[in-house]
Design a protein around this motif. Structure first.
Motif, PDB file in Angstrom:
ATOM      1  N   ASP A 141      20.161  90.947  35.518  1.00 32.25           N
ATOM      2  CA  ASP A 141      19.029  91.844  35.291  1.00 32.25           C
ATOM      3  C   ASP A 141      19.263  92.571  33.974  1.00 32.25           C
ATOM      4  O   ASP A 141      20.398  92.968  33.663  1.00 32.25           O
ATOM      5  N   ILE A 142      18.215  92.757  33.194  1.00 31.03           N
ATOM      6  CA  ILE A 142      18.302  93.565  31.984  1.00 31.03           C
ATOM      7  C   ILE A 142      18.030  94.999  32.405  1.00 31.03           C
ATOM      8  O   ILE A 142      16.927  95.331  32.852  1.00 31.03           O
ATOM      9  N   LEU A 143      19.045  95.849  32.293  1.00 30.11           N
ATOM     10  CA  LEU A 143      18.943  97.240  32.733  1.00 30.11           C
ATOM     11  C   LEU A 143      18.358  98.153  31.670  1.00 30.11           C
ATOM     12  O   LEU A 143      17.698  99.138  31.975  1.00 30.11           O
ATOM     13  N   ALA A 144      18.643  97.851  30.410  1.00 25.00           N
ATOM     14  CA  ALA A 144      18.160  98.669  29.300  1.00 25.00           C
ATOM     15  C   ALA A 144      18.182  97.839  28.036  1.00 25.00           C
ATOM     16  O   ALA A 144      18.972  96.891  27.911  1.00 25.00           O
ATOM     17  N   VAL A 145      17.305  98.187  27.113  1.00 25.60           N
ATOM     18  CA  VAL A 145      17.280  97.584  25.792  1.00 25.60           C
ATOM     19  C   VAL A 145      17.481  98.724  24.793  1.00 25.60           C
ATOM     20  O   VAL A 145      16.643  99.616  24.691  1.00 25.60           O
ATOM     21  N   ASP A 146      18.616  98.711  24.117  1.00 20.02           N
ATOM     22  CA  ASP A 146      18.945  99.729  23.142  1.00 20.02           C
ATOM     23  C   ASP A 146      18.503  99.217  21.775  1.00 20.02           C
ATOM     24  O   ASP A 146      19.006  98.196  21.307  1.00 20.02           O
ATOM     25  N   VAL A 147      17.565  99.923  21.147  1.00 20.30           N
ATOM     26  CA  VAL A 147      16.917  99.450  19.924  1.00 20.30           C
ATOM     27  C   VAL A 147      17.113 100.481  18.807  1.00 20.30           C
ATOM     28  O   VAL A 147      16.955 101.689  19.042  1.00 20.30           O
ATOM     29  N   ASN A 148      17.430 100.028  17.607  1.00 20.86           N
ATOM     30  CA  ASN A 148      17.527 100.927  16.468  1.00 20.86           C
ATOM     31  C   ASN A 148      16.207 101.676  16.277  1.00 20.86           C
ATOM     32  O   ASN A 148      15.136 101.064  16.385  1.00 20.86           O
ATOM     33  N   GLU A 149      16.296 102.963  16.003  1.00 21.91           N
ATOM     34  CA  GLU A 149      15.106 103.809  15.895  1.00 21.91           C
ATOM     35  C   GLU A 149      14.108 103.309  14.868  1.00 21.91           C
ATOM     36  O   GLU A 149      12.903 103.414  15.078  1.00 21.91           O
ATOM     37  N   GLU A 150      14.573 102.758  13.741  1.00 21.63           N
ATOM     38  CA  GLU A 150      13.651 102.322  12.704  1.00 21.63           C
ATOM     39  C   GLU A 150      12.785 101.138  13.132  1.00 21.63           C
ATOM     40  O   GLU A 150      11.781 100.837  12.512  1.00 21.63           O
ATOM     41  N   LEU A 151      13.180 100.476  14.214  1.00 19.11           N
ATOM     42  CA  LEU A 151      12.381  99.351  14.705  1.00 19.11           C
ATOM     43  C   LEU A 151      11.302  99.839  15.647  1.00 19.11           C
ATOM     44  O   LEU A 151      10.427  99.135  16.049  1.00 19.11           O
TER      45      LEU A 151
END
Length: 151
Positions: A141-151
């Protein structure tokens, strides 16, 4: 119009490419590792599910199997050297984070290091392990997606 072209038949093989080369991070009992995986992808939308396929002989295999979590860190051009290096070196022998100068940040929902320079990191919890032969598939399961703020 049907062309009458002859085909040569090869033995079955893993010829579907390209697949994304990702850096997979793991941690168990205070030991962290990073490995390169090319066999990964999305297998379901709701719930969000992914997989990685890993050989049992790999150092990361036991870390993932015992902890039940891993993170998929997408690569960029600046991570190309690390993606290559971490695919041919073992965490049994060296600290690949240090050797590749990979800075890490702690994941939001799992006890995992994430690669700071990766623009997108998927925190995953293993739900099933399928033994397939040369590799075991960790379905998660994908629990979270951590994404760079500029994206």
């Amino acid at each position: 119009m049907i062309l009458n072209m002859a085909k040569k038949v090869w033995d079955a093989g893993a010829l579907l490419a390209p697949l994304p080369a990702v850096l997979v991070t793991s941690r168990y009992n205070g030991v962290s590792d990073v490995m390169t995986a090319a066999w990964t992808g999305i297998i379901n939308t709701k719930p969000s599910k992914t997989y990685i396929s890993v050989r049992k002989s790999r150092f990361s295999y036991d870390l993932i199997r015992n902890s039940g979590v891993f993170a998929i860190n997408l690569t960029t051009e600046s991570l190309a050297f690390a993606a290559d290096f971490c695919g041919v070196r073992s965490g049994r022998d060296i600290d690949k984070f240090e050797r590749c100068s990979l800075k890490t940040v702690e994941a939001a929902k799992t006890d995992l290091p994430l690669i700071a320079d990766s623009p997108v990191c998927l925190e995953c919890r293993v739900t099933d392990v399928k033994e397939l032969g040369s590799h075991d598939m960790f379905i998660a399961d994908i629990l979270a997606v951590d994404v760079n703020e500029e994206l």
